[in-house]
Design an enzyme around this catalytic site. Structure first.
Site, PDB file in Angstrom:
ATOM      1  N   ARG A 117       0.597  -1.076  -0.030  1.00  0.00           N
ATOM      2  CA  ARG A 117       0.141   0.004  -0.022  1.00  0.00           C
ATOM      3  C   ARG A 117       0.795   1.165   0.006  1.00  0.00           C
ATOM      4  O   ARG A 117       2.024   1.411   0.533  1.00  0.00           O
ATOM      5  CB  ARG A 117      -0.863   0.125   1.241  1.00  0.00           C
ATOM      6  N   GLY A 118       0.139   2.391  -0.311  1.00  0.00           N
ATOM      7  CA  GLY A 118       0.982   3.583  -0.146  1.00  0.00           C
ATOM      8  C   GLY A 118       1.095   4.121   1.168  1.00  0.00           C
ATOM      9  O   GLY A 118       0.685   3.638   2.091  1.00  0.00           O
ATOM     10  N   GLY A 119       1.973   4.918   1.315  1.00  0.00           N
ATOM     11  CA  GLY A 119       2.266   5.592   2.750  1.00  0.00           C
ATOM     12  C   GLY A 119       3.462   5.059   3.427  1.00  0.00           C
ATOM     13  O   GLY A 119       4.369   4.367   2.782  1.00  0.00           O
ATOM     14  N   GLN A 120       3.372   5.412   4.700  1.00  0.00           N
ATOM     15  CA  GLN A 120       4.884   5.084   5.588  1.00  0.00           C
ATOM     16  C   GLN A 120       4.454   4.006   6.500  1.00  0.00           C
ATOM     17  O   GLN A 120       3.860   3.079   6.229  1.00  0.00           O
ATOM     18  CB  GLN A 120       5.343   6.450   6.107  1.00  0.00           C
ATOM     19  N   TYR A 129       0.326   1.693  12.493  1.00  0.00           N
ATOM     20  CA  TYR A 129       0.097   0.666  13.703  1.00  0.00           C
ATOM     21  C   TYR A 129      -1.440  -0.053  13.465  1.00  0.00           C
ATOM     22  O   TYR A 129      -2.344   0.940  13.286  1.00  0.00           O
ATOM     23  CB  TYR A 129       0.414   1.354  14.980  1.00  0.00           C
ATOM     24  N   HIS A 130      -1.467  -0.958  13.603  1.00  0.00           N
ATOM     25  CA  HIS A 130      -2.716  -1.815  13.846  1.00  0.00           C
ATOM     26  C   HIS A 130      -2.787  -2.646  15.050  1.00  0.00           C
ATOM     27  O   HIS A 130      -1.924  -3.201  15.525  1.00  0.00           O
ATOM     28  CB  HIS A 130      -3.054  -2.904  12.492  1.00  0.00           C
ATOM     29  N   GLY A 158      -4.416   4.315   3.600  1.00  0.00           N
ATOM     30  CA  GLY A 158      -3.343   3.755   2.739  1.00  0.00           C
ATOM     31  C   GLY A 158      -3.887   2.803   1.778  1.00  0.00           C
ATOM     32  O   GLY A 158      -4.663   1.643   2.188  1.00  0.00           O
ATOM     33  N   SER A 195      -8.191   3.246   8.625  1.00  0.00           N
ATOM     34  CA  SER A 195      -8.198   2.659   9.914  1.00  0.00           C
ATOM     35  C   SER A 195      -8.728   3.819  10.755  1.00  0.00           C
ATOM     36  O   SER A 195      -8.261   4.852  10.667  1.00  0.00           O
ATOM     37  CB  SER A 195      -6.815   2.168  10.454  1.00  0.00           C
ATOM     38  N   CYS A 199       3.277   7.585  10.054  1.00  0.00           N
ATOM     39  CA  CYS A 199       3.152   8.224   8.806  1.00  0.00           C
ATOM     40  C   CYS A 199       4.356   9.130   8.728  1.00  0.00           C
ATOM     41  O   CYS A 199       4.296  10.067   7.780  1.00  0.00           O
ATOM     42  CB  CYS A 199       2.046   8.780   8.582  1.00  0.00           C
TER      43      CYS A 199
END
Length: 215
Positions: free
Chosen positions: A69-72, A75-76, A151, A164, A180
Protein backbone atom coordinates in the site's frame (compact mmCIF):
# COMPACT_ATOMS: atom_id res chain seq x y z
CA UNK A 1 -24.08 -3.79 -4.51
CA UNK A 2 -21.09 -3.53 -2.18
CA UNK A 3 -20.83 -6.52 0.17
CA UNK A 4 -20.08 -5.71 3.82
CA UNK A 5 -18.09 -8.32 5.73
CA UNK A 6 -17.24 -8.14 9.45
CA UNK A 7 -14.71 -10.50 11.01
CA UNK A 8 -14.94 -11.16 14.73
CA UNK A 9 -11.86 -11.44 16.91
CA UNK A 10 -8.37 -10.61 15.65
CA UNK A 11 -7.48 -11.27 12.01
CA UNK A 12 -3.97 -12.36 11.03
CA UNK A 13 -2.43 -9.68 8.83
CA UNK A 14 -0.84 -11.93 6.21
CA UNK A 15 -4.06 -13.92 5.93
CA UNK A 16 -5.97 -10.67 5.41
CA UNK A 17 -3.65 -9.59 2.59
CA UNK A 18 -4.01 -12.98 0.90
CA UNK A 19 -7.80 -12.78 1.20
CA UNK A 20 -7.80 -9.29 -0.30
CA UNK A 21 -5.62 -10.42 -3.20
CA UNK A 22 -8.09 -13.21 -3.94
CA UNK A 23 -11.12 -10.92 -3.72
CA UNK A 24 -9.55 -8.22 -5.90
CA UNK A 25 -8.86 -10.78 -8.63
CA UNK A 26 -12.44 -12.00 -8.42
CA UNK A 27 -13.82 -8.47 -8.61
CA UNK A 28 -11.66 -7.71 -11.62
CA UNK A 29 -12.87 -10.87 -13.42
CA UNK A 30 -16.49 -10.14 -12.61
CA UNK A 31 -16.83 -13.17 -10.32
CA UNK A 32 -17.40 -11.23 -7.08
CA UNK A 33 -19.02 -8.02 -5.91
CA UNK A 34 -17.13 -5.06 -4.51
CA UNK A 35 -16.58 -5.35 -0.77
CA UNK A 36 -15.81 -3.51 2.45
CA UNK A 37 -14.20 -5.80 5.01
CA UNK A 38 -14.09 -4.74 8.67
CA UNK A 39 -11.39 -6.31 10.84
CA UNK A 40 -9.21 -5.86 13.92
CA UNK A 41 -5.60 -7.03 13.92
CA UNK A 42 -3.27 -8.15 16.71
CA UNK A 43 -0.59 -5.53 17.50
CA UNK A 44 1.69 -4.99 14.49
CA UNK A 45 3.38 -2.37 12.38
CA UNK A 46 3.06 -2.08 8.61
CA UNK A 47 5.47 -0.41 6.24
CA UNK A 48 4.07 1.24 3.13
CA UNK A 49 5.93 1.83 -0.10
CA UNK A 50 7.33 5.18 1.17
CA UNK A 51 8.43 3.92 4.60
CA UNK A 52 11.70 5.30 5.98
CA UNK A 53 13.60 2.75 8.08
CA UNK A 54 14.47 5.52 10.55
CA UNK A 55 10.78 5.86 11.44
CA UNK A 56 10.69 2.33 12.87
CA UNK A 57 11.77 3.21 16.41
CA UNK A 58 11.18 -0.18 18.06
CA UNK A 59 11.80 -2.84 15.39
CA UNK A 60 11.58 -5.76 17.81
CA UNK A 61 8.44 -4.70 19.64
CA UNK A 62 5.74 -6.07 17.33
CA UNK A 63 5.79 -7.93 13.99
CA UNK A 64 6.58 -5.63 11.06
CA UNK A 65 4.88 -6.32 7.74
CA UNK A 66 6.09 -4.83 4.47
CA UNK A 67 3.04 -4.06 2.37
CA UNK A 68 2.39 -2.73 -1.09
CA UNK A 69 0.00 0.00 0.00
CA UNK A 70 0.97 3.63 -0.28
CA UNK A 71 2.24 5.56 2.72
CA UNK A 72 4.78 5.00 5.47
CA UNK A 73 4.68 3.21 8.83
CA UNK A 74 1.43 2.68 10.67
CA UNK A 75 0.20 0.68 13.63
CA UNK A 76 -2.72 -1.76 13.78
CA UNK A 77 -4.02 -3.40 16.92
CA UNK A 78 -7.04 -4.27 19.07
CA UNK A 79 -9.46 -1.41 19.51
CA UNK A 80 -8.76 -0.02 16.06
CA UNK A 81 -11.25 -0.59 13.26
CA UNK A 82 -9.60 -1.39 9.96
CA UNK A 83 -11.83 -1.16 6.88
CA UNK A 84 -10.41 -2.82 3.79
CA UNK A 85 -12.03 -1.27 0.74
CA UNK A 86 -12.17 -3.34 -2.44
CA UNK A 87 -13.85 -1.19 -5.06
CA UNK A 88 -13.67 -1.16 -8.85
CA UNK A 89 -12.51 2.29 -9.86
CA UNK A 90 -13.16 1.44 -13.50
CA UNK A 91 -16.81 1.95 -12.55
CA UNK A 92 -16.02 4.94 -10.34
CA UNK A 93 -14.11 7.32 -12.58
CA UNK A 94 -10.50 6.03 -12.53
CA UNK A 95 -9.44 9.09 -10.53
CA UNK A 96 -7.11 8.13 -7.69
CA UNK A 97 -7.00 11.61 -6.16
CA UNK A 98 -10.80 11.81 -6.13
CA UNK A 99 -10.98 8.34 -4.59
CA UNK A 100 -8.64 9.28 -1.73
CA UNK A 101 -10.71 12.44 -1.22
CA UNK A 102 -13.82 10.25 -0.95
CA UNK A 103 -12.12 8.02 1.62
CA UNK A 104 -11.28 11.11 3.66
CA UNK A 105 -14.86 12.36 3.33
CA UNK A 106 -16.13 8.95 4.47
CA UNK A 107 -14.02 9.11 7.64
CA UNK A 108 -15.01 12.72 8.33
CA UNK A 109 -18.71 11.88 7.95
CA UNK A 110 -18.32 8.85 10.22
CA UNK A 111 -16.67 10.90 12.96
CA UNK A 112 -19.33 13.59 12.62
CA UNK A 113 -21.94 11.08 13.80
CA UNK A 114 -20.23 11.23 17.19
CA UNK A 115 -19.86 15.01 17.22
CA UNK A 116 -16.17 14.85 16.29
CA UNK A 117 -14.80 17.27 13.69
CA UNK A 118 -12.12 15.50 11.67
CA UNK A 119 -10.06 17.58 9.28
CA UNK A 120 -7.76 17.13 6.30
CA UNK A 121 -4.31 18.68 6.30
CA UNK A 122 -2.34 19.57 3.18
CA UNK A 123 0.77 17.41 2.98
CA UNK A 124 -0.37 15.09 5.79
CA UNK A 125 -2.20 11.86 5.05
CA UNK A 126 -5.09 10.86 7.27
CA UNK A 127 -7.65 12.71 9.36
CA UNK A 128 -6.70 15.06 12.17
CA UNK A 129 -8.32 16.45 15.33
CA UNK A 130 -7.35 19.95 16.54
CA UNK A 131 -6.36 19.87 20.25
CA UNK A 132 -6.39 23.51 21.40
CA UNK A 133 -6.55 22.36 25.02
CA UNK A 134 -3.04 20.90 24.69
CA UNK A 135 0.22 22.84 24.73
CA UNK A 136 1.36 23.95 21.26
CA UNK A 137 4.37 22.45 19.55
CA UNK A 138 7.82 23.97 20.18
CA UNK A 139 7.51 26.08 17.03
CA UNK A 140 4.25 27.54 18.31
CA UNK A 141 1.98 25.71 15.88
CA UNK A 142 -1.23 24.29 17.37
CA UNK A 143 -1.29 20.69 18.50
CA UNK A 144 -3.24 18.22 16.36
CA UNK A 145 -3.71 14.49 16.86
CA UNK A 146 -4.28 11.88 14.19
CA UNK A 147 -7.37 9.72 14.57
CA UNK A 148 -7.49 7.88 11.24
CA UNK A 149 -5.05 6.63 8.61
CA UNK A 150 -5.43 5.94 4.90
CA UNK A 151 -3.31 3.65 2.73
CA UNK A 152 -4.50 2.09 -0.51
CA UNK A 153 -3.19 0.05 -3.40
CA UNK A 154 -4.68 -0.43 -6.86
CA UNK A 155 -4.48 -3.46 -9.08
CA UNK A 156 -5.93 -2.98 -12.54
CA UNK A 157 -8.11 -0.22 -11.04
CA UNK A 158 -9.48 -2.33 -8.18
CA UNK A 159 -8.57 -0.94 -4.77
CA UNK A 160 -7.48 -2.79 -1.67
CA UNK A 161 -6.08 -2.00 1.76
CA UNK A 162 -8.02 1.05 2.98
CA UNK A 163 -8.54 3.02 6.19
CA UNK A 164 -8.21 2.65 9.95
CA UNK A 165 -10.00 4.57 12.70
CA UNK A 166 -8.83 4.60 16.30
CA UNK A 167 -11.69 3.61 18.57
CA UNK A 168 -9.80 2.50 21.70
CA UNK A 169 -6.37 1.12 20.79
CA UNK A 170 -3.45 1.31 23.21
CA UNK A 171 -2.11 4.68 22.06
CA UNK A 172 1.28 3.98 23.65
CA UNK A 173 1.81 1.31 20.98
CA UNK A 174 2.18 4.09 18.39
CA UNK A 175 5.40 5.17 20.14
CA UNK A 176 7.32 2.39 18.38
CA UNK A 177 7.07 4.25 15.08
CA UNK A 178 6.89 7.76 13.72
CA UNK A 179 3.32 7.39 12.46
CA UNK A 180 3.21 8.14 8.74
CA UNK A 181 6.58 9.87 9.08
CA UNK A 182 5.02 12.90 10.82
CA UNK A 183 6.85 14.18 13.89
CA UNK A 184 5.55 16.41 16.65
CA UNK A 185 1.85 15.72 16.43
CA UNK A 186 0.23 12.92 18.41
CA UNK A 187 -2.38 10.21 18.03
CA UNK A 188 -5.85 10.08 19.53
CA UNK A 189 -8.95 7.89 19.55
CA UNK A 190 -12.68 8.27 20.07
CA UNK A 191 -12.39 6.99 23.63
CA UNK A 192 -9.38 9.24 24.29
CA UNK A 193 -11.63 12.14 23.27
CA UNK A 194 -14.07 11.08 25.99
CA UNK A 195 -16.63 9.32 23.81
CA UNK A 196 -18.04 5.97 25.05
CA UNK A 197 -18.33 4.53 21.55
CA UNK A 198 -18.49 0.77 20.93
CA UNK A 199 -17.17 -1.05 17.88
CA UNK A 200 -20.76 -1.80 16.84
CA UNK A 201 -21.56 1.92 17.04
CA UNK A 202 -18.57 2.70 14.85
CA UNK A 203 -19.43 0.01 12.32
CA UNK A 204 -22.97 1.32 11.93
CA UNK A 205 -21.68 4.85 11.46
CA UNK A 206 -19.15 3.64 8.88
CA UNK A 207 -21.91 1.90 6.93
CA UNK A 208 -24.23 4.91 6.91
CA UNK A 209 -21.45 7.32 5.98
CA UNK A 210 -20.19 5.01 3.22
CA UNK A 211 -23.62 4.96 1.56
CA UNK A 212 -23.84 8.75 1.81
CA UNK A 213 -20.32 9.20 0.38
CA UNK A 214 -20.04 6.49 -2.26
CA UNK A 215 -23.71 5.78 -3.00
Amino acid sequence: MVEWITSKGLTDYDAAVAEMETRVAAIRSGEAAEAVWLVEHPPLYTAGTSADAGDLLAPNRFPVHATGRGGQYTYHGPGQRVAYVMLDLTERGRDVRAFVHQLEAWIIATLAEFGVTGERREGRVGIWIPRPEKAPLPDGSPREDKIAAIGIRLRRWVSFHGISINLEPDLEHFSGITPCGIQGHGVTSLVDLGLPVTMDDLDLALHRAFIATFG
